[in-house]
Scaffold this motif. Structure first.
Motif, PDB file in Angstrom:
ATOM      1  N   ILE A  28       0.856  -1.192   0.000  1.00 51.67           N
ATOM      2  CA  ILE A  28       0.000   0.000   0.000  1.00 51.67           C
ATOM      3  C   ILE A  28       0.890   1.239   0.000  1.00 51.67           C
ATOM      4  O   ILE A  28       1.813   1.345   0.812  1.00 51.67           O
ATOM      5  CB  ILE A  28      -0.927   0.026   1.222  1.00 51.67           C
ATOM      6  CG1 ILE A  28      -1.873  -1.177   1.196  1.00 51.67           C
ATOM      7  CG2 ILE A  28      -1.720   1.331   1.278  1.00 51.67           C
ATOM      8  CD1 ILE A  28      -2.714  -1.331   2.459  1.00 51.67           C
ATOM      9  N   THR A  30       1.125   5.461   0.237  1.00 54.93           N
ATOM     10  CA  THR A  30       0.414   6.660   0.681  1.00 54.93           C
ATOM     11  C   THR A  30       1.319   7.879   0.540  1.00 54.93           C
ATOM     12  O   THR A  30       2.551   7.769   0.613  1.00 54.93           O
ATOM     13  CB  THR A  30      -0.052   6.548   2.150  1.00 54.93           C
ATOM     14  OG1 THR A  30       1.065   6.229   2.981  1.00 54.93           O
ATOM     15  CG2 THR A  30      -1.114   5.474   2.299  1.00 54.93           C
ATOM     16  N   VAL A  48       5.226   3.360   2.292  1.00 55.26           N
ATOM     17  CA  VAL A  48       4.708   2.046   1.909  1.00 55.26           C
ATOM     18  C   VAL A  48       4.440   1.230   3.171  1.00 55.26           C
ATOM     19  O   VAL A  48       5.047   1.448   4.217  1.00 55.26           O
ATOM     20  CB  VAL A  48       5.684   1.277   0.991  1.00 55.26           C
ATOM     21  CG1 VAL A  48       5.749   1.906  -0.385  1.00 55.26           C
ATOM     22  CG2 VAL A  48       7.069   1.198   1.612  1.00 55.26           C
ATOM     23  N   SER A 169       2.626   3.340 -11.031  1.00 54.50           N
ATOM     24  CA  SER A 169       2.146   2.127 -10.366  1.00 54.50           C
ATOM     25  C   SER A 169       2.459   0.853 -11.141  1.00 54.50           C
ATOM     26  O   SER A 169       2.132  -0.247 -10.690  1.00 54.50           O
ATOM     27  CB  SER A 169       0.634   2.219 -10.133  1.00 54.50           C
ATOM     28  OG  SER A 169      -0.071   2.350 -11.362  1.00 54.50           O
ATOM     29  N   PHE A 186       1.296  -4.140  -5.971  1.00 56.16           N
ATOM     30  CA  PHE A 186       0.684  -3.023  -5.270  1.00 56.16           C
ATOM     31  C   PHE A 186      -0.777  -3.343  -4.971  1.00 56.16           C
ATOM     32  O   PHE A 186      -1.469  -3.964  -5.785  1.00 56.16           O
ATOM     33  CB  PHE A 186       0.740  -1.746  -6.108  1.00 56.16           C
ATOM     34  CG  PHE A 186       2.103  -1.115  -6.191  1.00 56.16           C
ATOM     35  CD1 PHE A 186       2.777  -0.721  -5.043  1.00 56.16           C
ATOM     36  CD2 PHE A 186       2.708  -0.916  -7.420  1.00 56.16           C
ATOM     37  CE1 PHE A 186       4.044  -0.147  -5.114  1.00 56.16           C
ATOM     38  CE2 PHE A 186       3.968  -0.340  -7.514  1.00 56.16           C
ATOM     39  CZ  PHE A 186       4.634   0.051  -6.355  1.00 56.16           C
ATOM     40  N   SER A 191      -4.241   2.183  -2.354  1.00 56.90           N
ATOM     41  CA  SER A 191      -3.050   3.022  -2.481  1.00 56.90           C
ATOM     42  C   SER A 191      -3.384   4.392  -3.045  1.00 56.90           C
ATOM     43  O   SER A 191      -4.377   4.575  -3.749  1.00 56.90           O
ATOM     44  CB  SER A 191      -2.012   2.345  -3.392  1.00 56.90           C
ATOM     45  OG  SER A 191      -1.435   1.222  -2.772  1.00 56.90           O
TER      46      SER A 191
END
Length: 230
Positions: A28, A30, A48, A169, A186, A191
């Protein structure tokens, strides 16, 4: 960029072409929005974490960023050259106390300095099968990278301008991988790969003479109150 890092990134790119194992946790991402003053710089942190509490081992990071204006504009925001790496000494950094050393480069995709690619690894990862980072990535956030941005460009951004800084990504370009250079997927649903940069007015700095006057008046006021009490 060292031979060790290039070999690692080449291995990671080849491994990315294979199917991601469902046995692994997913990552994840952010990021928080930031403000940047006209004529100044600002930092943006990307974090992460694992989507499972048990965590996941890792040994390499790879990241690829692009700056784009929210509304089409001729003004520009850019990555600082070179990108700083002092964050490696912070305890929440992914490779704290075991960093080979971040490496990367700033380049141009659409406007000068609007792209940045790089990565890092544990100091021991050279070939597949080496020792991963000592502490698995869990549901506690770890710092992936801190990027520095600037409005000091050929066409400086002005008050009210806004830009998005996007982490690619696609795991061919951005990923965490294990000690065998297998990229971890991912968690796209949870996310946030995009940080917003808002350009604000520069903070006014008092002139030396004005600052001295304010200091004098403040001290005079203190002295006056002291005399009244005595």
């Amino acid at each position: 960029m060292t031979a060790k890092f290039l070999r690692g990134m080449a291995g990671l790119a080849l491994a990315s072409l294979t199917l991601l194992s469902s046995a692994h946790a997913a990552i994840i991402v952010t990021v928080s929005d930031v403000d940047i003053e006209v004529g100044g710089t600002a930092f943006m942190d990307f974090f992460v974490e694992s989507d499972v509490v048990a965590g996941e081992t890792y040994a390499n990071s790879l990241y690829d960023f692009l700056i784009t204006p929210v509304v089409p504009t001729v003004t520009q925001l850019a990555f600082v050259v070179p990108q700083p790496a002092s964050y490696v000494t912070e305890p929440d950094y992914l490779f704290f106390n075991d960093s080979f050393g971040p490496a990367g480069s700033v380049f141009t995709t659409t406007t000068p300095g609007d792209s940045f690619s790089g990565g890092d690894s544990t100091s021991g990862v050279l070939f597949a099968g080496d020792t991963p980072y000592a502490t698995p990535l869990t549901s506690t956030k770890r710092l992936l990278v801190r990027v520095q941005l600037t409005t000091a460009t050929g066409l400086p951004a002005g008050v009210g301008d806004a830009f998005d800084v996007t982490l690619n990504s696609n795991t061919l370009f951005s990923s965490l991988s294990d000690e065998n250079f297998n990229p971890l997927a991912f968690n796209l649903a949870n996310s946030d790969f995009v940080g917003r940069v808002n350009v604000i007015a520069a903070t006014a700095v008092p002139e030396p003479s004005s600052l001295a006057l304010c200091t004098f008046l403040s001290l005079a006021g203190v002295g006056f109150r002291s005399r009244r009490r005595s």
